[in-house]
Motif scaffolding. Structure first.
Motif, PDB file in Angstrom:
ATOM      1  N   GLU A  20       0.822  -1.215   0.000  1.00 18.14           N
ATOM      2  CA  GLU A  20       0.000   0.000   0.000  1.00 18.14           C
ATOM      3  C   GLU A  20       0.854   1.263   0.000  1.00 18.14           C
ATOM      4  O   GLU A  20       0.365   2.347  -0.337  1.00 18.14           O
ATOM      5  N   LEU A  21       2.145   1.136   0.345  1.00 18.17           N
ATOM      6  CA  LEU A  21       3.019   2.308   0.293  1.00 18.17           C
ATOM      7  C   LEU A  21       3.159   2.834  -1.131  1.00 18.17           C
ATOM      8  O   LEU A  21       3.396   4.025  -1.338  1.00 18.17           O
ATOM      9  N   MET A  22       3.026   1.943  -2.111  1.00 24.15           N
ATOM     10  CA  MET A  22       3.105   2.408  -3.505  1.00 24.15           C
ATOM     11  C   MET A  22       1.974   3.386  -3.796  1.00 24.15           C
ATOM     12  O   MET A  22       2.124   4.297  -4.607  1.00 24.15           O
ATOM     13  N   LEU A  23       0.843   3.176  -3.135  1.00 25.91           N
ATOM     14  CA  LEU A  23      -0.280   4.103  -3.301  1.00 25.91           C
ATOM     15  C   LEU A  23      -0.117   5.326  -2.420  1.00 25.91           C
ATOM     16  O   LEU A  23      -0.173   6.464  -2.902  1.00 25.91           O
ATOM     17  N   THR A  24       0.095   5.100  -1.110  1.00 22.45           N
ATOM     18  CA  THR A  24       0.073   6.253  -0.203  1.00 22.45           C
ATOM     19  C   THR A  24       1.198   7.238  -0.538  1.00 22.45           C
ATOM     20  O   THR A  24       1.035   8.431  -0.330  1.00 22.45           O
ATOM     21  N   GLN A  25       2.308   6.746  -1.075  1.00 28.91           N
ATOM     22  CA  GLN A  25       3.392   7.650  -1.467  1.00 28.91           C
ATOM     23  C   GLN A  25       3.363   7.969  -2.964  1.00 28.91           C
ATOM     24  O   GLN A  25       4.268   8.626  -3.466  1.00 28.91           O
ATOM     25  N   ARG A  26       2.353   7.504  -3.663  1.00 26.53           N
ATOM     26  CA  ARG A  26       2.210   7.765  -5.115  1.00 26.53           C
ATOM     27  C   ARG A  26       3.512   7.452  -5.855  1.00 26.53           C
ATOM     28  O   ARG A  26       4.068   8.302  -6.575  1.00 26.53           O
ATOM     29  N   LEU A  27       3.982   6.223  -5.662  1.00 27.22           N
ATOM     30  CA  LEU A  27       5.258   5.830  -6.254  1.00 27.22           C
ATOM     31  C   LEU A  27       5.067   5.344  -7.685  1.00 27.22           C
ATOM     32  O   LEU A  27       4.007   4.841  -8.048  1.00 27.22           O
ATOM     33  N   LEU A  28       6.115   5.493  -8.456  1.00 31.70           N
ATOM     34  CA  LEU A  28       6.209   4.817  -9.733  1.00 31.70           C
ATOM     35  C   LEU A  28       7.188   3.657  -9.566  1.00 31.70           C
ATOM     36  O   LEU A  28       8.298   3.840  -9.054  1.00 31.70           O
ATOM     37  N   GLY A  62       2.038 -11.205  -2.547  1.00 31.50           N
ATOM     38  CA  GLY A  62       2.731 -12.485  -2.534  1.00 31.50           C
ATOM     39  C   GLY A  62       3.877 -12.598  -3.520  1.00 31.50           C
ATOM     40  O   GLY A  62       4.899 -13.220  -3.233  1.00 31.50           O
ATOM     41  N   HIS A  63       3.724 -11.996  -4.675  1.00 29.11           N
ATOM     42  CA  HIS A  63       4.725 -12.195  -5.723  1.00 29.11           C
ATOM     43  C   HIS A  63       5.160 -10.879  -6.365  1.00 29.11           C
ATOM     44  O   HIS A  63       4.931 -10.648  -7.557  1.00 29.11           O
ATOM     45  N   PRO A  64       5.836 -10.045  -5.584  1.00 30.84           N
ATOM     46  CA  PRO A  64       6.279  -8.767  -6.145  1.00 30.84           C
ATOM     47  C   PRO A  64       7.238  -8.935  -7.313  1.00 30.84           C
ATOM     48  O   PRO A  64       7.371  -8.035  -8.139  1.00 30.84           O
ATOM     49  N   GLU A  65       7.884 -10.106  -7.402  1.00 29.57           N
ATOM     50  CA  GLU A  65       8.852 -10.292  -8.488  1.00 29.57           C
ATOM     51  C   GLU A  65       8.183 -10.268  -9.864  1.00 29.57           C
ATOM     52  O   GLU A  65       8.853 -10.065 -10.880  1.00 29.57           O
ATOM     53  N   LEU A  66       6.853 -10.442  -9.891  1.00 37.00           N
ATOM     54  CA  LEU A  66       6.163 -10.361 -11.188  1.00 37.00           C
ATOM     55  C   LEU A  66       6.296  -8.966 -11.801  1.00 37.00           C
ATOM     56  O   LEU A  66       6.251  -8.810 -13.024  1.00 37.00           O
ATOM     57  N   MET A  67       6.437  -7.952 -10.956  1.00 34.56           N
ATOM     58  CA  MET A  67       6.617  -6.594 -11.494  1.00 34.56           C
ATOM     59  C   MET A  67       7.887  -6.520 -12.324  1.00 34.56           C
ATOM     60  O   MET A  67       7.974  -5.771 -13.290  1.00 34.56           O
ATOM     61  N   LEU A  68       8.873  -7.306 -11.920  1.00 38.79           N
ATOM     62  CA  LEU A  68      10.119  -7.357 -12.693  1.00 38.79           C
ATOM     63  C   LEU A  68      10.000  -8.302 -13.884  1.00 38.79           C
ATOM     64  O   LEU A  68      10.281  -7.922 -15.022  1.00 38.79           O
ATOM     65  N   THR A  69       9.582  -9.538 -13.618  1.00 39.79           N
ATOM     66  CA  THR A  69       9.639 -10.521 -14.705  1.00 39.79           C
ATOM     67  C   THR A  69       8.713 -10.122 -15.854  1.00 39.79           C
ATOM     68  O   THR A  69       9.000 -10.445 -17.000  1.00 39.79           O
ATOM     69  N   GLN A  70       7.635  -9.410 -15.553  1.00 41.83           N
ATOM     70  CA  GLN A  70       6.735  -8.947 -16.624  1.00 41.83           C
ATOM     71  C   GLN A  70       7.018  -7.491 -17.024  1.00 41.83           C
ATOM     72  O   GLN A  70       6.286  -6.928 -17.829  1.00 41.83           O
ATOM     73  N   ARG A  71       8.033  -6.912 -16.441  1.00 41.28           N
ATOM     74  CA  ARG A  71       8.419  -5.518 -16.757  1.00 41.28           C
ATOM     75  C   ARG A  71       7.207  -4.589 -16.672  1.00 41.28           C
ATOM     76  O   ARG A  71       6.879  -3.861 -17.628  1.00 41.28           O
ATOM     77  N   LEU A  72       6.561  -4.628 -15.513  1.00 37.10           N
ATOM     78  CA  LEU A  72       5.349  -3.836 -15.335  1.00 37.10           C
ATOM     79  C   LEU A  72       5.674  -2.418 -14.903  1.00 37.10           C
ATOM     80  O   LEU A  72       6.704  -2.158 -14.286  1.00 37.10           O
ATOM     81  N   LEU A  73       4.761  -1.529 -15.239  1.00 36.43           N
ATOM     82  CA  LEU A  73       4.757  -0.203 -14.645  1.00 36.43           C
ATOM     83  C   LEU A  73       3.625  -0.169 -13.629  1.00 36.43           C
ATOM     84  O   LEU A  73       2.496  -0.540 -13.945  1.00 36.43           O
ATOM     85  N   VAL A  74       3.957   0.274 -12.423  1.00 37.85           N
ATOM     86  CA  VAL A  74       2.950   0.466 -11.380  1.00 37.85           C
ATOM     87  C   VAL A  74       3.038   1.927 -10.951  1.00 37.85           C
ATOM     88  O   VAL A  74       4.131   2.417 -10.651  1.00 37.85           O
ATOM     89  N   GLN A  75       1.908   2.605 -10.958  1.00 40.27           N
ATOM     90  CA  GLN A  75       1.921   4.020 -10.564  1.00 40.27           C
ATOM     91  C   GLN A  75       0.778   4.269  -9.589  1.00 40.27           C
ATOM     92  O   GLN A  75      -0.391   4.112  -9.938  1.00 40.27           O
ATOM     93  N   GLY A  76       1.153   4.632  -8.368  1.00 41.95           N
ATOM     94  CA  GLY A  76       0.147   5.075  -7.407  1.00 41.95           C
ATOM     95  C   GLY A  76      -0.223   6.522  -7.689  1.00 41.95           C
ATOM     96  O   GLY A  76       0.630   7.305  -8.098  1.00 41.95           O
ATOM     97  N   PHE A  77      -1.472   6.861  -7.480  1.00 44.58           N
ATOM     98  CA  PHE A  77      -1.857   8.254  -7.734  1.00 44.58           C
ATOM     99  C   PHE A  77      -3.053   8.658  -6.881  1.00 44.58           C
ATOM    100  O   PHE A  77      -3.820   7.820  -6.412  1.00 44.58           O
ATOM    101  N   ILE A  78      -3.173   9.956  -6.712  1.00 42.64           N
ATOM    102  CA  ILE A  78      -4.267  10.595  -5.983  1.00 42.64           C
ATOM    103  C   ILE A  78      -4.789  11.682  -6.906  1.00 42.64           C
ATOM    104  O   ILE A  78      -4.038  12.573  -7.303  1.00 42.64           O
ATOM    105  N   VAL A  79      -6.043  11.602  -7.258  1.00 45.33           N
ATOM    106  CA  VAL A  79      -6.537  12.437  -8.361  1.00 45.33           C
ATOM    107  C   VAL A  79      -6.507  13.925  -8.033  1.00 45.33           C
ATOM    108  O   VAL A  79      -6.381  14.759  -8.932  1.00 45.33           O
ATOM    109  N   THR A  80      -6.569  14.255  -6.748  1.00 44.06           N
ATOM    110  CA  THR A  80      -6.556  15.680  -6.392  1.00 44.06           C
ATOM    111  C   THR A  80      -5.175  16.306  -6.603  1.00 44.06           C
ATOM    112  O   THR A  80      -5.024  17.522  -6.480  1.00 44.06           O
ATOM    113  N   GLU A  81      -4.178  15.490  -6.906  1.00 40.79           N
ATOM    114  CA  GLU A  81      -2.861  16.045  -7.223  1.00 40.79           C
ATOM    115  C   GLU A  81      -2.680  16.271  -8.729  1.00 40.79           C
ATOM    116  O   GLU A  81      -1.579  16.600  -9.176  1.00 40.79           O
TER     117      GLU A  81
END
Lengths: 332, 332
Positions: free
Chosen positions: A261-269, B258-277
């Motif tokens: 959830e830190l990826m969300l709360t800190q708005r990480l990429l 459980g499997h954060p390594e999938l972000m690497l093996t699948q070369r994913l982009l994950v972006q947390g965001f808050i719309v008011t920003e």
């Protein structure tokens, strides 16, 4: 003349950690060159964590290493025979010949390199794939700005040492994470990082917090596991994470991420990447890295195992973090 | 005339799940308007998962809700008294007056809206913050391309329903994840998604796999927990994940990935965001969403609790997924 090539094959897949009996050393006669071929005597073989992933028969970004074939890997060496118009005896070349003493090729994927100002082995490290990996993750994902804090794990390794030194050159505070006091000393004193946290000292989070008083803006992740969790908890808002390695995972049990959830709360990429999928940046990155090495502004260290037969042992040591700097096998 | 305002205050912080006694309903006399002020009779209050995070006294992207003050929240209503030159009695306005029947303001953060073609309540949903949230995550993070598969969790909710319908309009296969057969039926039959997986049916991964035969290219994450893990395992290489909510986490124990390594093996982009920003996109997004609602091309559903006193109960139900569509409280 009939020469013999020595090769190491993958003969079984690891159940858990890789072991020496997953590999076998064989001797094979070298066939005569055909037209348009080039034969290289490999001087150095590169050992890299990604190889462990290829040993599994699992879905990943690359197909598994086939059983009973020569283990894959990057090599540098010298052309000893050629019927190819672009290569002459004496040329130094970098390629992907794998765990063997001689490579034979039609020239594809083989690149001539100049070892006048840059040592040949560096083309497997700071001026090769590991260097470009660090360059890409730092410059194209993290995008460091002066005054920011950049953390890199496996900081004394081939990739990590490049990331931290480039971050310093970009005006950042560079903080490494490495295993053991000796590696940490090297990271600070020789590589010039601002600080280095010894994850084996038992106070990972507290030590990292002390080393990053302004939080962390960019993180180059080489290891995963507890180190990933600890650094995630130090990330500043809008922090950027280049996800390059999960070595903690290659060889063992799953290591969950405790606080996604830190990826969300800190708005990480967070961006996972594989450097061989970004070939467009290689010329620019290699030019910059080669210049920095030739100017002695980019330092690196090598762990060299002597002789092909030592490759399995050296590789297993690498997965356990026993190497210190870029792990190579000297083949000549 | 001396009117009475009814308000709900946060009076204690939850230990674990939120409970009704964290809130208290109070009655307060309304002071006479000062010069340059506007008074609004709120018609609807929006209840949103982010409010649960604000109830904690923890580091997050926003400061905690102070104790013994009116709970924060978006509202729509009608101006009933004004000494402000930009607002006249009868104007419909959207603002952030929180959990109370009347709001008084100097006009900051208050926006006039036109309810001729778009129902007033929609400005708290599809044509408000939830709608823009879906629009931003889909268009600015996922970047859907025709033929791709986009998955969204909490698919029948205020954000999820917008994501899937916009993905369909962009030419994608839209797959929802929702809790229960009734919600899933609505997601497919009324909202027009291609498929919807009922996470309560007990076969989350298998059902998701069947619904995403080509894998998943874009994922809009509203919930976290097991749903995040399951979808991560279906991601295609270079997939993109807009991380918007971790509702599974707000109210309970930590839920590791459980499997954060999938972000690497699948070369994913994950972006947390808050719309008011990302206020720069709001005008464009609201224009597009308003047009689609007025044209009946964008559908939504509301769960309406009647009366301010029902707000705590409705909010607690929302955190448990008991709402069906955008959760509102009707205040008039």
């Amino acid at each position: 003349m009939s020469q013999t090539n020595r090769q190491i094959l993958l003969v079984s897949r690891p159940q858990g950690p890789a072991t020496p009996d997953n590999f076998r050393l064989v001797e094979t006669p070298l066939a005569a060159l055909e037209a348009g071929q080039v034969r290289v005597r490999n001087h150095y073989l590169s050992l890299d964590p990604y190889m462990r992933g290829r040993m599994n028969d699992a879905k990943s970004y690359a197909p598994p290493q086939p059983l009973n074939e020569v283990m894959l890997g990057g090599t540098v060496g010298e052309v000893v025979e050629s019927t190819h118009r672009d290569f002459a005896v004496g040329d130094k070349v970098v390629g992907m010949f794998g765990w063997q003493e001689y490579g034979t090729s039609n020239g594809e994927g083989l690149h001539k390199v100049d070892d006048t100002h840059v040592p040949l082995s560096a083309y497997l490290g700071a001026v090769g794939m590991p260097g470009v990996t660090g360059w890409y993750g730092l410059n194209r994902i993290i995008g460091p700005k002066p005054g920011q804090t950049v953390v890199v794990s496996a900081a004394s390794g081939a990739v990590g040492s490049v990331v931290g030194q480039l971050a310093k050159l970009a005006g950042c505070r560079a903080v490494g994470i490495a295993g053991g006091a000796e590696k940490c000393r090297y990271v600070v004193e020789t590589l010039g990082f601002d600080a280095c946290v010894d994850y084996k000292a038992g106070n990972l989070y507290a030590d990292l917090k002390a080393a990053t008083p302004q939080g962390v803006d960019g993180y180059f992740e080489n290891v995963g596991g507890a180190v990933f969790d600890a650094t995630l908890a130090r990330m500043n808002p809008f922090g950027r994470i280049a996800l390059c390695g999960m070595i903690a995972r290659y060889d063992g049990a799953p290591t969950p991420l405790g606080h996604p959830e830190l990826m969300l709360t800190q708005r990480l990429l967070v961006q996972g990447f594989i450097v061989t999928e970004h070939l467009d940046v290689w010329p620019e990155a290699l030019r910059e890295l080669g210049t920095l090495v030739a100017q002695k502004k980019l330092h690196y260290r090598e762990s060299i195992a002597q002789g092909l037969e030592r490759a399995p042992e050296a590789f297993i040591g690498l997965l356990k973090g026993q190497n210190f700097g870029k792990q190579l096998v000297k083949l000549i």
